[in-house]
Design a protein around this motif. Structure first.
Motif, PDB file in Angstrom:
ATOM      1  N   THR A  95       0.833  -1.206   0.000  1.00  0.00           N
ATOM      2  CA  THR A  95       0.000   0.000   0.000  1.00  0.00           C
ATOM      3  C   THR A  95       0.868   1.257   0.000  1.00  0.00           C
ATOM      4  O   THR A  95       2.033   1.233   0.401  1.00  0.00           O
ATOM      5  CB  THR A  95      -0.919   0.032   1.226  1.00  0.00           C
ATOM      6  OG1 THR A  95      -0.121   0.041   2.417  1.00  0.00           O
ATOM      7  CG2 THR A  95      -1.833  -1.184   1.245  1.00  0.00           C
ATOM      8  N   GLY A 105       3.256  -2.686   3.827  1.00  0.00           N
ATOM      9  CA  GLY A 105       1.821  -2.855   3.646  1.00  0.00           C
ATOM     10  C   GLY A 105       1.238  -3.749   4.709  1.00  0.00           C
ATOM     11  O   GLY A 105       1.487  -3.540   5.902  1.00  0.00           O
ATOM     12  N   VAL A 121      -3.691   0.728  -3.197  1.00  0.00           N
ATOM     13  CA  VAL A 121      -3.052  -0.593  -3.207  1.00  0.00           C
ATOM     14  C   VAL A 121      -2.181  -0.706  -4.449  1.00  0.00           C
ATOM     15  O   VAL A 121      -2.654  -0.573  -5.585  1.00  0.00           O
ATOM     16  CB  VAL A 121      -4.096  -1.721  -3.182  1.00  0.00           C
ATOM     17  CG1 VAL A 121      -3.422  -3.081  -3.330  1.00  0.00           C
ATOM     18  CG2 VAL A 121      -4.889  -1.671  -1.885  1.00  0.00           C
TER      19      VAL A 121
END
Length: 392
Positions: A191, A227, A246
């Motif tokens: 992310t 992430g 994402v």
């Protein structure tokens, strides 16, 4: 001639049962009826762990059919009715081992097949094996065969199959097997920013997620990333990719040749892990194996503890019968290989081995109630959409 009517003898009137006696009789009848139904037809179970997510969730209540595979007769008859291992709410055993009976299986509708979701008694609670698996299952205790802990997993290989797992994909006899519809795997979600957990994860039914605060480096990209590690289904993994924050979502698998500790069998002759495992032949009734070093590692516990053999010992990696080496062995019953649908969070046959046929309890049929143990609010406590869901 005159006759005189003879008055009948006055009979004592039977006193009616007291209310307390009627209550006792009713309770006794209900207990006996429930015990017979529970033994012969079906049992109710609750899911306590996430090893079968997303097929079954923690808090699912399900019915398990004993009729499908045939119920087994009790081995330990001296047991308090409607208990399993302990008296409710205590650590006091609910059974006595003074009497042990031979076990028989009544006729059933079918045999265990690949893909079935099965409840079984955990084999490694055998008195001679439970201590070996304390690293994988830390709360093991020895129990008789019919009173070992109830586990629920999916049968991925049946007796006589050759099982192999390659990069997370199960192969049986060389053919890739269908993936369960709600099977859950582990993914790395890269992310660009922190994620609002309620709006992204919980909204999508993802309960197992961990922020990855250090850098992540996979085998194909030298760029460091951060992430989340999430456990979810392939369909939801694809949905996560659609969020603009994402970067990518990739499945996580252990590399082939990377040996994982505490895996079955405990031997230096294999270098397997949960994602790359086998090949392994599942024991079949009347099937014969040559007892070389590798097969001895695979089947020694089966031969010693689950086949009813006496005077079989293991010495320096060799199986001995009455002190003489065994060169081959013919199995006396079928065995199965069970795995959880939450493939990276399941202590299953990959860690403790085969399930003997005499440990099979029944087939999981449907969810009749589902209660969320950690709801967002009181009104979401019951998962209404899961009620009376057929288990596939």
């Amino acid at each position: 001639m005159a006759v005189t009517e003879i008055a009948p003898k006055q009979q004592k009137q039977n006193k009616g049962k007291s209310a307390f006696r009627e209550w006792i009789d009713s309770v006794l009848f209900a207990v006996i009826a429930a015990a017979v139904i529970r033994w012969l037809f079906f049992s109710a179970f609750v899911i306590p762990t996430p090893s079968m997510e997303n097929t079954l969730l923690v808090g699912d209540y399900l019915f398990v059919s004993k009729l499908h595979y045939g119920t087994t007769t009790p081995v330990t008859p001296l047991q308090m009715p409607l208990t399993h291992q302990y008296i409710w709410g205590t650590a006091i055993p609910s059974y006595l081992e003074w009497i042990k009976l031979p076990q028989y299986r009544l006729p059933g509708f079918t045999d265990v097949k690949r893909g079935d979701v099965v409840v079984f008694n955990l084999p490694v609670e055998h008195p001679e094996t439970y201590s070996k698996y304390s690293n994988v299952l830390p709360d093991l205790h020895p129990h008789p065969v019919d009173l070992r802990s109830n586990y629920i997993k999916r049968c991925v290989a049946q007796a006589g199959d050759t099982l192999e797992i390659r990069n997370g994909q199960v192969y049986i006899n060389g053919e890739a097997q269908p993936v369960p519809f709600r099977m859950q795997n582990e993914y790395f979600m890269s992310t660009t920013t922190a994620v609002h957990e309620e709006n992204v994860f919980r909204k999508n039914g993802i309960t197992d997620f961990t922020p990855f605060t250090e850098t992540f480096n996979d085998s194909t990209d030298s760029n460091d990333e951060s992430g989340y590690i999430v456990k979810t289904t392939p369909a939801l993994a694809q949905k996560l990719k659609t969020y603009d924050f994402v970067k990518r979502v990739e499945p996580l698998y252990l590399s082939k040749g990377l040996k994982e500790p505490f895996l079955f069998p405990a031997t230096n002759l294999t270098n397997w892990n949960k994602d790359n495992y086998g090949p392994l032949i599942i024991p079949k009734e009347n099937g014969t194996v040559v007892l070389n070093d590798l097969n001895t590692a695979f089947y020694a516990d089966v031969i010693r503890y689950y086949e009813g053999n006496e005077h079989v010992t293991l010495k320096e990696g060799k199986l001995l019968l009455n002190g003489k080496p065994l060169s081959q062995y013919t199995f006396k019953q079928d065995y199965y290989f069970m795995m959880g649908d939450n493939r990276h969070n399941s202590a299953d046959s990959r860690y403790w081995g085969f399930v003997p046929k005499d440990h099979i309890v029944g087939k999981a049929v449907f969810v009749w109630m589902s209660i969320d143990p950690d709801p967002t609010n009181f009104f979401n406590k019951i998962r209404w959409e899961r009620l009376f869901r057929v288990i596939k």
